[in-house]
Design a protein around this motif. Sequence first.
Motif, PDB file in Angstrom:
ATOM      1  N   CYS A   1     -23.746 -24.313 -58.274  1.00  0.00           N
ATOM      2  CA  CYS A   1     -24.978 -24.497 -59.067  1.00  0.00           C
ATOM      3  C   CYS A   1     -24.911 -25.757 -59.921  1.00  0.00           C
ATOM      4  CB  CYS A   1     -25.212 -23.274 -59.948  1.00  0.00           C
ATOM      5  SG  CYS A   1     -25.647 -21.771 -59.034  1.00  0.00           S
ATOM      6  N   VAL A   2     -23.764 -26.025 -60.545  1.00  0.00           N
ATOM      7  CA  VAL A   2     -23.635 -27.234 -61.368  1.00  0.00           C
ATOM      8  C   VAL A   2     -23.748 -28.486 -60.511  1.00  0.00           C
ATOM      9  CG1 VAL A   2     -22.075 -28.559 -62.846  1.00  0.00           C
ATOM     10  CG2 VAL A   2     -22.290 -26.096 -63.155  1.00  0.00           C
ATOM     11  N   VAL A   3     -23.068 -28.497 -59.377  1.00  0.00           N
ATOM     12  CA  VAL A   3     -23.132 -29.660 -58.492  1.00  0.00           C
ATOM     13  C   VAL A   3     -24.550 -29.872 -57.981  1.00  0.00           C
ATOM     14  CG1 VAL A   3     -22.361 -30.573 -56.269  1.00  0.00           C
ATOM     15  CG2 VAL A   3     -20.709 -29.536 -57.818  1.00  0.00           C
ATOM     16  N   ALA A   4     -25.234 -28.797 -57.580  1.00  0.00           N
ATOM     17  CA  ALA A   4     -26.608 -28.922 -57.091  1.00  0.00           C
ATOM     18  C   ALA A   4     -27.530 -29.448 -58.178  1.00  0.00           C
ATOM     19  CB  ALA A   4     -27.104 -27.571 -56.578  1.00  0.00           C
ATOM     20  N   LEU A   5     -27.349 -28.980 -59.417  1.00  0.00           N
ATOM     21  CA  LEU A   5     -28.198 -29.435 -60.524  1.00  0.00           C
ATOM     22  C   LEU A   5     -27.965 -30.912 -60.827  1.00  0.00           C
ATOM     23  CD1 LEU A   5     -30.261 -28.591 -62.685  1.00  0.00           C
ATOM     24  CD2 LEU A   5     -28.339 -28.031 -64.183  1.00  0.00           C
ATOM     25  N   VAL A   6     -26.705 -31.330 -60.873  1.00  0.00           N
ATOM     26  CA  VAL A   6     -26.397 -32.748 -61.144  1.00  0.00           C
ATOM     27  C   VAL A   6     -26.916 -33.628 -60.022  1.00  0.00           C
ATOM     28  CG1 VAL A   6     -24.533 -34.420 -61.456  1.00  0.00           C
ATOM     29  CG2 VAL A   6     -24.417 -32.193 -62.585  1.00  0.00           C
ATOM     30  N   GLU A   7     -26.705 -33.200 -58.786  1.00  0.00           N
ATOM     31  CA  GLU A   7     -27.189 -33.983 -57.646  1.00  0.00           C
ATOM     32  C   GLU A   7     -28.704 -34.114 -57.692  1.00  0.00           C
ATOM     33  OE1 GLU A   7     -25.823 -32.356 -54.004  1.00  0.00           O
ATOM     34  OE2 GLU A   7     -23.710 -32.847 -54.365  1.00  0.00           O
ATOM     35  N   ALA A   8     -29.388 -33.049 -58.069  1.00  0.00           N
ATOM     36  CA  ALA A   8     -30.850 -33.106 -58.117  1.00  0.00           C
ATOM     37  C   ALA A   8     -31.322 -34.059 -59.210  1.00  0.00           C
ATOM     38  CB  ALA A   8     -31.414 -31.708 -58.354  1.00  0.00           C
ATOM     39  N   ILE A   9     -30.736 -33.962 -60.407  1.00  0.00           N
ATOM     40  CA  ILE A   9     -31.172 -34.812 -61.514  1.00  0.00           C
ATOM     41  C   ILE A   9     -30.897 -36.283 -61.209  1.00  0.00           C
ATOM     42  CG2 ILE A   9     -30.773 -35.378 -63.941  1.00  0.00           C
ATOM     43  CD1 ILE A   9     -30.206 -32.411 -64.425  1.00  0.00           C
TER      44      ILE A   9
ATOM     45  N   LEU B   1     -29.721 -26.104 -50.323  1.00  0.00           N
ATOM     46  CA  LEU B   1     -28.664 -26.414 -49.362  1.00  0.00           C
ATOM     47  C   LEU B   1     -27.449 -27.019 -50.043  1.00  0.00           C
ATOM     48  CD1 LEU B   1     -30.735 -27.891 -46.386  1.00  0.00           C
ATOM     49  CD2 LEU B   1     -29.913 -25.560 -46.710  1.00  0.00           C
ATOM     50  N   ALA B   2     -27.633 -27.617 -51.225  1.00  0.00           N
ATOM     51  CA  ALA B   2     -26.509 -28.228 -51.930  1.00  0.00           C
ATOM     52  C   ALA B   2     -25.537 -27.177 -52.450  1.00  0.00           C
ATOM     53  CB  ALA B   2     -27.023 -29.088 -53.090  1.00  0.00           C
ATOM     54  N   ILE B   3     -26.034 -25.987 -52.779  1.00  0.00           N
ATOM     55  CA  ILE B   3     -25.162 -24.940 -53.320  1.00  0.00           C
ATOM     56  C   ILE B   3     -24.145 -24.466 -52.280  1.00  0.00           C
ATOM     57  CG2 ILE B   3     -25.111 -22.604 -54.263  1.00  0.00           C
ATOM     58  CD1 ILE B   3     -27.763 -23.200 -55.624  1.00  0.00           C
ATOM     59  N   PRO B   4     -24.559 -24.036 -51.075  1.00  0.00           N
ATOM     60  CA  PRO B   4     -23.541 -23.640 -50.090  1.00  0.00           C
ATOM     61  C   PRO B   4     -22.677 -24.808 -49.639  1.00  0.00           C
ATOM     62  CG  PRO B   4     -25.731 -23.614 -49.104  1.00  0.00           C
ATOM     63  CD  PRO B   4     -25.922 -23.769 -50.574  1.00  0.00           C
ATOM     64  N   PHE B   5     -23.225 -26.038 -49.640  1.00  0.00           N
ATOM     65  CA  PHE B   5     -22.410 -27.200 -49.263  1.00  0.00           C
ATOM     66  C   PHE B   5     -21.293 -27.419 -50.280  1.00  0.00           C
ATOM     67  CE2 PHE B   5     -21.462 -31.757 -49.571  1.00  0.00           C
ATOM     68  CZ  PHE B   5     -21.043 -32.002 -48.266  1.00  0.00           C
TER      69      PHE B   5
END
Length: 324
Positions: free
Chosen positions: A129-137, A247-251
Amino acid sequence: MGMYSEEINNISNKSRETLFEFAEVDERQAEETAYSNYSYWRSTWKSFLKNRIAVFLLVGVLIIIAFTILQPYLPAQKSPTEIYLDEQTGLQARNISPNAEFWFGTNSIGQDLWSRIWAGTRTSLFIGCVVALVEAIVGITVGTLWGFSRKLEVPITQLYNVVDNVPTTIVLILMSYILRPSISTIIIAMCITGWVEMARFIRNQIVILRDREYNLASKCLGTPDYRIILKNLLPYLISVIMLRMSLAIPFAIGSEVFLTYIGLGLPISEPSLGNLINEGRVLMMSPELRYQLIFPSIVLSVITIAFYIIGNSFADAADPKNHV
């Protein structure tokens, strides 16, 4: 001749009066006609609810997330890091098959596998979740500036070429060597290159939309650039942004499993799905110990498949073309 034309005019006026009626202005009816109770998010949610499989998986994921948070505080729960001893022999309760006391059995040093799986799920979901949030921002911000501002196009393109040509695996390995293996190390390593794909995709979409007539008209009327971006461009990309994030979360979870597999992931003392799968992989050829691989693999598979299906379904539901 004049009398003839006058008679024709009289006939045409009479026929017009019989065929047509003059419309009167009714402000109340005009307001009722112009009113629309359409809501984008309400329509998106209604469209999403039509997909029963996605709704079922969403409920399942929410239950898993809630349970991973509440599990340590529930009664009759064991510590995921404590080594338990056999009451009869006084030795470590090693490799005990699932039973009434140890619901998922124990591992090779006597730790409760049930507690370790949920603690590992909690850790892996937090990383994802943290990685997906940072990648999105970062990805949305960089991609929007990259596609909208012609002044920033060249420097961001050069930055993209540098970062994109460095293999993600190499970055993950180097960061794991340079920094002490920990949750923050893995998050930093994944975020260094994770934003690149999102930024490139957003940039391509912005380039397609930025020169359309309504955006040019907004510029001519003096609308600030940030309002054009927020009101005219990004709303068109909500569906694909949500898909990319899901998709970023499972990745990210898969990357953590891969790092642990090659020996550069979290320390063994830190429960994670990667650690659990790596421990169970060694015992895969022993039928009586295979449960140590099966249980964490099932949890990982359910989370990965659920996020993929939910993301695709929400992306379809967020498309206004699918709204009634």
